[in-house]
Design an enzyme around this catalytic site. Structure first.
Site, PDB file in Angstrom:
ATOM      1  N   GLU A   1      11.116  -0.265  -3.508  1.00 20.92           N
ATOM      2  CA  GLU A   1      10.583  -0.245  -2.146  1.00 20.92           C
ATOM      3  C   GLU A   1      11.606  -0.673  -1.111  1.00 20.92           C
ATOM      4  O   GLU A   1      11.752  -0.037  -0.072  1.00 20.92           O
ATOM      5  CB  GLU A   1       9.335  -1.127  -2.042  1.00 20.92           C
ATOM      6  CG  GLU A   1       8.093  -0.531  -2.688  1.00 20.92           C
ATOM      7  CD  GLU A   1       8.002  -0.775  -4.177  1.00 20.92           C
ATOM      8  OE1 GLU A   1       8.878  -1.472  -4.727  1.00 20.92           O
ATOM      9  OE2 GLU A   1       7.054  -0.277  -4.813  1.00 20.92           O
TER      10      GLU A   1
ATOM     11  N   HIS B   1      -3.133  -7.085  -5.455  1.00 17.21           N
ATOM     12  CA  HIS B   1      -3.342  -5.706  -5.016  1.00 17.21           C
ATOM     13  C   HIS B   1      -4.430  -5.587  -3.950  1.00 17.21           C
ATOM     14  O   HIS B   1      -4.932  -4.498  -3.706  1.00 17.21           O
ATOM     15  CB  HIS B   1      -3.727  -4.810  -6.195  1.00 17.21           C
ATOM     16  CG  HIS B   1      -2.585  -4.490  -7.128  1.00 17.21           C
ATOM     17  ND1 HIS B   1      -2.091  -5.399  -8.016  1.00 17.21           N
ATOM     18  CD2 HIS B   1      -1.859  -3.364  -7.307  1.00 17.21           C
ATOM     19  CE1 HIS B   1      -1.111  -4.844  -8.709  1.00 17.21           C
ATOM     20  NE2 HIS B   1      -0.952  -3.611  -8.294  1.00 17.21           N
TER      21      HIS B   1
HETATM   22  C1  TPP Z   1       6.459  -3.249  -6.220  1.00 15.22           C
HETATM   23  C2  TPP Z   1       5.466  -2.319  -6.806  1.00 15.22           C
HETATM   24  N1  TPP Z   1       5.554  -1.004  -6.521  1.00 15.22           N
HETATM   25  C3  TPP Z   1       4.653  -0.138  -7.032  1.00 15.22           C
HETATM   26  C4  TPP Z   1       3.650  -0.584  -7.850  1.00 15.22           C
HETATM   27  C5  TPP Z   1       2.638   0.405  -8.424  1.00 15.22           C
HETATM   28  N2  TPP Z   1       2.913   0.597  -9.853  1.00 15.22           N
HETATM   29  C6  TPP Z   1       2.250  -0.139 -10.756  1.00 15.22           C
HETATM   30  S1  TPP Z   1       2.807   0.143 -12.296  1.00 15.22           S
HETATM   31  C7  TPP Z   1       3.928   1.277 -11.782  1.00 15.22           C
HETATM   32  C8  TPP Z   1       4.796   1.941 -12.794  1.00 15.22           C
HETATM   33  C9  TPP Z   1       5.673   0.994 -13.535  1.00 15.22           C
HETATM   34  O1  TPP Z   1       6.249   1.595 -14.653  1.00 15.22           O
HETATM   35  P1  TPP Z   1       7.071   0.812 -15.750  1.00 15.22           P
HETATM   36  O2  TPP Z   1       7.874  -0.266 -15.121  1.00 15.22           O
HETATM   37  O3  TPP Z   1       7.782   1.819 -16.544  1.00 15.22           O
HETATM   38  O4  TPP Z   1       5.973   0.073 -16.649  1.00 15.22           O
HETATM   39  P2  TPP Z   1       4.831   0.701 -17.557  1.00 15.22           P
HETATM   40  O5  TPP Z   1       3.650   0.927 -16.669  1.00 15.22           O
HETATM   41  O6  TPP Z   1       5.346   1.939 -18.171  1.00 15.22           O
HETATM   42  O7  TPP Z   1       4.493  -0.362 -18.558  1.00 15.22           O
HETATM   43  C10 TPP Z   1       3.854   1.418 -10.400  1.00 15.22           C
HETATM   44  C11 TPP Z   1       4.673   2.349  -9.614  1.00 15.22           C
HETATM   45  C12 TPP Z   1       3.575  -1.981  -8.099  1.00 15.22           C
HETATM   46  N3  TPP Z   1       2.598  -2.512  -8.846  1.00 15.22           N
HETATM   47  N4  TPP Z   1       4.487  -2.811  -7.584  1.00 15.22           N
END
Ligand code: TPP
Ligand code: MG
Lengths: 345, 460
Positions: B193, B262
């Protein structure tokens, strides 16, 4: 490549930075360890299947990120820890809570938002904690748990104890800026932390290839002189072995290691995932040919453990999960007075 | 005994869906994890997996059925006989004690149930001339149309953010934009971000018009330095030499059951910052007209949407040049007895309360601020001059909130007009709890608004 080379030569050869390749295992599992690993992984899987079911029935609300498919990572690494070592992760945390030894009932009751949930119903799926089990959450902001894990390790060093902090995050999180700020401090101050990247290939609907200029995440610490290892996260024995090496280094004051666990989530990112970004066949193929639990099950059968014994474990696990679900559904909601407690100490 | 497969809830807000397709037949064997059906919700088409193994005994709801309520049995599965019978009914049994307890803890008319309500402003919207042709749109569609129209109009407008392109938007606001405008102008970013907000601001320095989507405003806290230090202050610091024509947008405020990290309203945070404009619409028409104005604005605009309003419908004037000016409040309902000032989802409580009070003979004037910076104090003050009473309504925390500012301004500028001290209705002064009952208590309610109006009117 050029930058990789220059960072290596610029490091003055302080530490070997690893080559990102899979390393040989240090010690194979005994039969008892295999049985234990099997049971723990199965507990997580059945627990998560039940959680998915309860979500579908409306008993669990909000976001619910299931850990199905990745079980070998937390169970294998937990087996490499000593009592007192800490664990911290992001929002996909149910598996970590169970591996850390938290009571399935209190975890399930947190999912249903009830008063005997591990966070008294206030945190929900993404925010579970147990200082008693040295589990520090449960964090919803992608990337934020990485400096926090370095901070837990900082406290260990400050106090002069020999604890290590396992800091988990995802492949998607590996692109956040604060991850690299944490890497730099962790190596600069030789903090006793192991960074575990659970690379399940996707961040929500974005594959790692679509989000990352370099996809070998184990090498993301190179410019900080942090060694990295690529590990088959579906092979619990390889997971534990890599964990043992990295944790020993951290404990000995040699600083952090990055373990990139190659794993896979079978379910959607959360419960509301249209799953259009990968094919059904891809998921099925992982399930059929790489399943971590099946792998151990086959090893056990080769070890001479019979089907009936494994069935008995299955039943035990199912009973534990059913008991957790029953508890989580009958436990009352928090008392309304709880709304304003715990804001400050 | 066969297990019932129930229509699953596939998102925090789903209540019903269309059973589009069965992927299994009666008599077929399934095991845990097999995809058995496809379901379409308001957000997406999703697959349903079997959670147990067995044989499909009966399909209860045929493919193509619309509006299937969550938890309706849709099929029956017969388990293997050697397994201890674990019918879904057992879960239902187990659920009973807890569901029985709920009514005691849950007060009636809590806000959690109210996001389904849509309302019709009683007075005509001043921006829309009588006889204007309109189209009924969800707020989600209105926002998408605003972006699409502005992108057609100006090739320098582009959208970037997490999951905005291939995934069609985490909340489906950018649906179809990738297909129309291509990946040069609809850009999926990594989860970075601070980084992509900074890239957006830099591009705006160079004269492009970025729309930066935050998946939710909660995650924009990673980027708040770029929004405040780089976007808001540069025009000033450069003595007016550099312009920052950028829009930061995404869902703000409480969603449903997603807990503390959230569920937060950032209205006051950004309304505090000179150099920004801050917008928070509550209707489809306002969302479209204001987003178009924001994209055309030469300043950085923070555009606060609300996930729980994305699915609400409203009439939107047709035509590409429907703009609503930033900085102008709207009288959503005229009245003479008390002024209620609100914005975004606070308007749902405010209008519902006004409706109830009208039945008791109390005529409330409801003002939708729409823009939080600059505040349209003229509209608020002229209403207070007439009613002599004011209540503010918002979901945000109460300390140093938008409501606090409105009350302070009214006290400072219209003290002699007031017949009662102003009253604020807000969210509770706590991080958002997860538990369903506590979450309801943490949000404002129609009851609270009704009570506040009666308080400023000195009626019981
Ligand atoms: C700072 C932030 N940006 C966006 C999100 C929304 N979001 C939640 S999980 C996610 C994907 C994360 O993927 P990864 O790090 O690969 O973990 P996984 O879900 O595969 O365990 C996103 C974009 C968030 N929670 N926090
Ligand atoms: Mg991932």
């Amino acid at each position: 490549m050029a930058s990789e080379k220059s960072s290596r030569s610029g490091s003055g050869g302080k530490r070997p930075t690893g080559n990102g390749q899979k390393q040989p295992a240090v010690a194979a599992f005994t039969r008892a360890e295999r049985l234990d690993a099997y049971k723990q992984m199965l507990l997580i899987r059945r627990f998560e299947e039940k959680a998915g079911q309860l979500y579908g029935m409306g008993h669990i609300g909000g976001f619910c990120h299931l850990y199905i498919g990745q079980e070998a990572v937390v169970v294998g690494l937990q087996m490499a820890l000593k009592p007192g070592d800490q664990v911290i992760t992001a929002y996909r945390d149910h598996g970590h809570t169970l591996a850390a030894g938290m009571d399935a009932k209190s975890v399930m009751a947190e999912l249903t938002g009830r008063r005997h949930g591990c966070s008294k119903g206030k945190g929900g799926s993404m925010h579970m904690f147990s200082p008693e089990k040295h589990f520090y959450g449960g964090h919803g902001i992608v990337g934020a748990c990485v400096p926090l894990g370095a901070g837990l390790a900082f406290a260990n060093k400050y106090r002069g104890n020999d604890r290590v902090c396992l800091t988990y995050f995802g492949d998607g999180a590996a692109n956040q800026g604060q991850v690299y700020e944490a890497f730099n401090m962790a190596e600069l101050w030789k903090l006793p932390v192991v960074f575990v990247i659970e690379n399940n290939k996707y961040a929500m609907g974005t594959s790692i290839e679509r989000s990352s200029s370099t996809t070998n995440l184990s090498q993301r610490g190179l410019s900080f002189d942090i060694p990295g290892e690529h590990v088959d996260g579906m092979d619990i024995e390889a997971v534990r072995a890599a964990g043992v090496r990295a944790i020993a280094n951290a404990r000995a004051g040699k600083g952090p290691t990055i373990l990139e666990m190659m794993t896979y989530r079978y379910r959607g990112h959360s419960m509301s995932d249209p799953a259009k970004y990968r094919t059904r066949e891809e998921v099925q193929q992982m399930r059929d040919t790489h399943d971590a639990i099946e792998h151990v099950r086959n090893l056990l059968l080769k070890d001479g453990v019979n089907e009936a014994d494994l069935k008995a474990i299955d039943r035990q696990v199912r009973d534990e999960v059913n008991a957790a679900a029953e508890f989580a559904l009958s436990d009352p909601e928090p008392d309304p007075s709880q709304l304003t407690t715990d804001v400050l100490v | 005994m066969p297990t019932e497969v129930l229509m699953p809830a596939l998102s925090p807000t789903m209540e019903e869906g269309t059973l589009t397709k069965w992927l299994i037949k009666e008599g077929q064997e399934v095991k845990s994890g097999d995809v058995i059906a496809e379901i379409e919700t308001d957000k997406a088409t999703m697959e349903v997996e079997a959670v147990d193994e067995g044989r499909v005994a009966k399909i209860l709801v045929p493919a193509g059925t619309e509006n299937v309520k969550v938890n309706t049995p849709i099929a029956l599965i017969e388990g293997e006989d050697e397994k201890p019978a674990k019918p879904a009914g057992a879960e239902k049994e187990a659920a009973k004690p807890a569901t029985k307890e709920k009514p005691a803890a849950v007060k009636p008319e809590q806000p959690g149930d109210e996001h389904k309500l849509s309302y019709e402003p009683a007075s005509a919207e001043p921006e829309i001339a009588p006889g204007t042709e309109t189209v009924n749109l969800t707020m989600r569609e209105a926002l998408r149309d605003a972006m699409a129209e502005e992108m057609r109009r100006d090739p320098d407008v582009f959208l970037m953010g997490e999951e905005v392109a291939q995934y069609q938007g985490a909340y489906k606001v950018s649906q179809g934009l990738l297909e129309e405008f291509g990946d040069k102008r609809v850009i999926d970013t990594p989860i970075t971000e601070q980084g992509f907000a900074g890239v957006g601001v830099g591009a705006a320095f160079a004269g492009l018009n970025p729309i930066v989507e935050f998946m939710t405003w909660n995650f924009a806290m990673q980027a708040i330095d770029q929004i405040v230090n780089s976007a808001a202050k540069t025009h000033y610091m450069s003595g007016g030499l550099v312009h920052v024509p950028i829009v930061f947008r995404g869902p703000n405020g409480a969603a449903a059951r997603v807990a503390a990290q959230h569920s937060q309203c950032y209205s006051a945070w950004y309304a505090h910052v000179p150099g920004l404009k801050v917008v928070a619409p509550s209707t489809s028409a306002d969302a479209k007209g204001l987003l178009k104005s924001a994209i055309r604005d030469p300043n950085p605009v923070v555009f606060l949407e609300n996930e729980l309003l994305y699915g609400t419908h409203g009439d939107v004037p047709k035509g590409d040049d429907f703009l609503i000016p930033i900085g102008k409040a709207r009288i959503a309902r005229a009245g003479k007895d008390a002024t209620v000032v609100s914005f975004a989802r606070g308007m749902v409580y405010a209008l519902e309360a006004a409706e109830r009070l009208a039945k008791e003979g109390i005529e409330v004037e409801v003002i939708d601020l729409r823009t939080l910076r600059p505040l349209d104090l003229a509209t608020v003050l002229s209403s207070v001059k007439k009613t002599n009473r004011i209540v503010t309504v918002e979901e945000a925390w109460p300390v140093c909130s938008v409501g606090s500012e409105i009350c302070a301004q009214v006290a400072m500028q219209a003290f002699d007009d007031l017949d009662a001290p102003p009253v604020k209705v807000s969210g509770a002064d706590v991080p958002m709890p997860y538990a369903a009952n506590l979450e309801k208590l943490a949000l404002p309610s129609v009851d609270q608004v009704v009570a506040a109006v009666k308080q400023v009117m000195y009626v019981a």
